[in-house]
Each structure stands twice: as structure tokens, then as C-alpha cells.
Scaffold this motif. Structure first.
Motif, PDB file in Angstrom:
ATOM      1  N   VAL A  82      10.896  21.136  24.595  1.00 34.20           N
ATOM      2  CA  VAL A  82      11.196  20.974  23.178  1.00 34.20           C
ATOM      3  C   VAL A  82      10.025  21.550  22.395  1.00 34.20           C
ATOM      4  CG1 VAL A  82      11.672  19.268  21.369  1.00 34.20           C
ATOM      5  CG2 VAL A  82      12.560  18.913  23.672  1.00 34.20           C
ATOM      6  N   ASP A  83      10.296  22.584  21.582  1.00 33.45           N
ATOM      7  CA  ASP A  83       9.218  23.215  20.818  1.00 33.45           C
ATOM      8  C   ASP A  83       9.105  22.588  19.430  1.00 33.45           C
ATOM      9  OD1 ASP A  83      11.242  24.327  19.235  1.00 33.45           O
ATOM     10  OD2 ASP A  83      11.001  26.347  20.026  1.00 33.45           O
TER      11      ASP A  83
ATOM     12  N   GLY B  11      11.062  19.335  14.862  1.00 33.44           N
ATOM     13  CA  GLY B  11      11.364  19.222  13.435  1.00 33.44           C
ATOM     14  C   GLY B  11      12.810  18.835  13.186  1.00 33.44           C
ATOM     15  N   ILE B  12      13.719  19.463  13.909  1.00 29.13           N
ATOM     16  CA  ILE B  12      15.145  19.148  13.769  1.00 29.13           C
ATOM     17  C   ILE B  12      15.400  17.695  14.157  1.00 29.13           C
ATOM     18  CG2 ILE B  12      17.450  19.626  14.695  1.00 29.13           C
ATOM     19  CD1 ILE B  12      16.505  22.594  14.994  1.00 29.13           C
ATOM     20  N   ILE B  13      14.865  17.283  15.295  1.00 30.22           N
ATOM     21  CA  ILE B  13      15.054  15.914  15.775  1.00 30.22           C
ATOM     22  C   ILE B  13      14.470  14.909  14.791  1.00 30.22           C
ATOM     23  CG2 ILE B  13      14.432  14.274  17.604  1.00 30.22           C
ATOM     24  CD1 ILE B  13      14.558  16.749  19.539  1.00 30.22           C
ATOM     25  N   LYS B  14      13.278  15.183  14.298  1.00 29.21           N
ATOM     26  CA  LYS B  14      12.622  14.276  13.349  1.00 29.21           C
ATOM     27  C   LYS B  14      13.435  14.137  12.064  1.00 29.21           C
ATOM     28  CE  LYS B  14       8.015  13.299  11.536  1.00 29.21           C
ATOM     29  NZ  LYS B  14       8.065  13.033  10.169  1.00 29.21           N
TER      30      LYS B  14
ATOM     31  N   ARG C 122      22.667  12.461   8.540  1.00 25.32           N
ATOM     32  CA  ARG C 122      23.719  13.175   7.816  1.00 25.32           C
ATOM     33  C   ARG C 122      23.183  14.394   7.056  1.00 25.32           C
ATOM     34  NH1 ARG C 122      27.687   8.875   5.178  1.00 25.32           N
ATOM     35  NH2 ARG C 122      27.628  10.548   3.672  1.00 25.32           N
ATOM     36  N   ILE C 123      21.936  14.744   7.289  1.00 26.46           N
ATOM     37  CA  ILE C 123      21.360  15.906   6.603  1.00 26.46           C
ATOM     38  C   ILE C 123      22.144  17.166   6.993  1.00 26.46           C
ATOM     39  CG2 ILE C 123      19.617  16.342   8.374  1.00 26.46           C
ATOM     40  CD1 ILE C 123      17.687  17.170   6.099  1.00 26.46           C
ATOM     41  N   SER C 124      22.391  18.015   6.036  1.00 24.00           N
ATOM     42  CA  SER C 124      23.165  19.233   6.308  1.00 24.00           C
ATOM     43  C   SER C 124      22.287  20.282   6.997  1.00 24.00           C
ATOM     44  CB  SER C 124      23.709  19.810   5.000  1.00 24.00           C
ATOM     45  OG  SER C 124      22.653  20.318   4.210  1.00 24.00           O
ATOM     46  N   PHE C 125      22.951  21.226   7.663  1.00 29.82           N
ATOM     47  CA  PHE C 125      22.220  22.331   8.273  1.00 29.82           C
ATOM     48  C   PHE C 125      21.512  23.143   7.200  1.00 29.82           C
ATOM     49  CE2 PHE C 125      25.285  22.456  12.142  1.00 29.82           C
ATOM     50  CZ  PHE C 125      24.558  21.459  12.766  1.00 29.82           C
ATOM     51  N   THR C 126      22.124  23.269   6.044  1.00 31.06           N
ATOM     52  CA  THR C 126      21.504  24.003   4.930  1.00 31.06           C
ATOM     53  C   THR C 126      20.195  23.337   4.527  1.00 31.06           C
ATOM     54  OG1 THR C 126      23.678  24.673   4.132  1.00 31.06           O
ATOM     55  CG2 THR C 126      21.848  24.840   2.567  1.00 31.06           C
ATOM     56  N   ASP C 127      20.225  22.017   4.351  1.00 31.29           N
ATOM     57  CA  ASP C 127      19.003  21.300   3.977  1.00 31.29           C
ATOM     58  C   ASP C 127      17.961  21.331   5.096  1.00 31.29           C
ATOM     59  OD1 ASP C 127      20.020  20.763   1.467  1.00 31.29           O
ATOM     60  OD2 ASP C 127      20.662  18.719   1.967  1.00 31.29           O
ATOM     61  N   LEU C 128      18.427  21.236   6.343  1.00 26.49           N
ATOM     62  CA  LEU C 128      17.499  21.345   7.475  1.00 26.49           C
ATOM     63  C   LEU C 128      16.806  22.703   7.468  1.00 26.49           C
ATOM     64  CD1 LEU C 128      19.276  19.814  10.609  1.00 26.49           C
ATOM     65  CD2 LEU C 128      17.014  19.250   9.765  1.00 26.49           C
ATOM     66  N   SER C 129      17.585  23.753   7.222  1.00 28.44           N
ATOM     67  CA  SER C 129      17.003  25.101   7.240  1.00 28.44           C
ATOM     68  C   SER C 129      15.962  25.262   6.129  1.00 28.44           C
ATOM     69  CB  SER C 129      18.086  26.165   7.134  1.00 28.44           C
ATOM     70  OG  SER C 129      18.705  26.154   5.872  1.00 28.44           O
ATOM     71  N   LYS C 130      16.219  24.677   4.972  1.00 26.84           N
ATOM     72  CA  LYS C 130      15.248  24.737   3.869  1.00 26.84           C
ATOM     73  C   LYS C 130      13.996  23.935   4.203  1.00 26.84           C
ATOM     74  CE  LYS C 130      18.753  25.374   0.291  1.00 26.84           C
ATOM     75  NZ  LYS C 130      19.536  24.704  -0.759  1.00 26.84           N
ATOM     76  N   THR C 131      14.193  22.749   4.749  1.00 23.91           N
ATOM     77  CA  THR C 131      13.062  21.881   5.099  1.00 23.91           C
ATOM     78  C   THR C 131      12.170  22.514   6.164  1.00 23.91           C
ATOM     79  OG1 THR C 131      14.337  19.895   4.566  1.00 23.91           O
ATOM     80  CG2 THR C 131      12.424  19.592   5.989  1.00 23.91           C
TER      81      THR C 131
ATOM     82  N   ILE D 205      10.758  10.864  19.492  1.00 27.22           N
ATOM     83  CA  ILE D 205       9.890  12.013  19.266  1.00 27.22           C
ATOM     84  C   ILE D 205       9.308  11.882  17.874  1.00 27.22           C
ATOM     85  CG2 ILE D 205       9.823  14.521  18.989  1.00 27.22           C
ATOM     86  CD1 ILE D 205      11.943  14.727  21.132  1.00 27.22           C
ATOM     87  N   ARG D 206       8.012  11.984  17.788  1.00 23.95           N
ATOM     88  CA  ARG D 206       7.346  11.825  16.469  1.00 23.95           C
ATOM     89  C   ARG D 206       6.778  13.127  16.022  1.00 23.95           C
ATOM     90  NH1 ARG D 206       8.132   6.754  15.962  1.00 23.95           N
ATOM     91  NH2 ARG D 206       7.654   5.244  17.522  1.00 23.95           N
TER      92      ARG D 206
END
Length: 149
Positions: free
Chosen positions: A5-6, A11-14, A21-30, A148-149
Motif C-alpha cells: 500500500v503506497d 490517502g484513499i483509505i484514510k 461516502r466521499i465522492s471520487f471527485t472530492d477524493l481526487s481534489k483532496t 491505517i493512519r
């Protein structure tokens, strides 16, 4: 083979642990990557069984206000058989093999003290069980699924 896990996976897991329920769009921005990258990484994490999507129930909100940790001693060479019997007892939510005097430990979350007693009786009826040590949980201060932290 163990999947490494890189930093992006972390970051995605956290982010998902904080808000499932976070969207993929918001994940990509974050995480400052493309949405396509998030979709591919998410699919990979699911496919590799590193990440699962589950609804987590707040036990108190559904009336499960009592809990116990039960340590179990068993006859020699019977741990596997006892585990199979324990799996059949619905209120048991966690079973682990441990070191020390009690080779098995289970955790239950139930509605009241009477249900704890019922579960203890059920466990005690398993033929290969030789001894129990029941620890009643008085108050829970932390219960997380964040690994995972």
C-alpha cells in the motif's frame, strides 16, 4: 503475495475511513490526482481485498448497550472445533486465538445483562469448553475500524 500500500492508497483509505461516502471527485481534489486514478486505485484496493465497503452500525443506537469479553479454555486439540461452534452463536461478533492461559477470546455486544448470561450459558454448553472468564465491559471509550493512519 502481499500488496504494498503506497502513499496514495493510504490517502484513499484514510479519506474513506473519515467519510465513507466521499465522492471520487472530492477524493481526487483532496489527494491532488485525477478522478480516473482514484477510480483505478479504489477498484484495485477492493479487488485485492484490502478495502471493503460495509455499513457500520452504532450498537447503542440500535439498543445494544451491554458488552463482554469472554476468555475460553478448551480441551486439548479442540480449538478449531470450538471455534466452529462459537461461530454459530449470533451475538458473538469477534473470535480470536490468543496466547496464554485462555486460548480463545470472544467479544459480544448485546442489549442487556440477561443476554450476556444467555451467551455465557451457550458457550458453556459446548462440550470441549472447560473454563470461562467473563469480563463485563462497563464503558467503551474507543471503538474504531481505522487500521491505517
Amino acid at each position: 503475495m502481499i500488496y504494498e500500500v503506497d502513499e496514495l492508497d493510504h490517502g484513499i483509505i484514510k479519506c474513506l475511513a473519515e467519510d465513507g461516502r466521499i465522492s471520487f471527485t472530492d477524493l481526487s481534489k483532496t489527494l491532488n490526482v485525477t478522478e480516473k486514478t482514484i477510480r483505478l486505485r479504489y477498484k484495485n484496493l477492493i479487488d485485492k481485498e484490502i478495502l471493503g465497503v460495509y455499513g457500520i452500525v452504532n450498537p447503542i443506537a440500535v439498543g445494544l448497550k451491554a458488552g463482554a469479553i469472554i476468555q475460553i479454555k478448551v480441551k486439548p486439540k479442540s480449538i478449531a472445533a470450538v471455534i466452529e461452534e462459537l461461530k454459530k452463536i449470533k451475538p458473538i461478533r469477534y473470535i480470536t486465538v490468543t496466547s496464554g492461559e485462555y486460548p480463545l477470546l470472544v467479544q459480544i455486544t448485546v442489549k442487556d445483562q440477561e443476554k450476556i448470561t444467555e451467551v455465557v450459558y451457550s458457550i458453556n454448553e459446548i462440550e470441549a469448553v472447560t473454563d470461562l472468564n467473563t469480563i463485563i465491559q462497563l464503558d467503551v471509550h474507543k471503538n474504531t475500524f481505522e487500521y491505517i493512519r
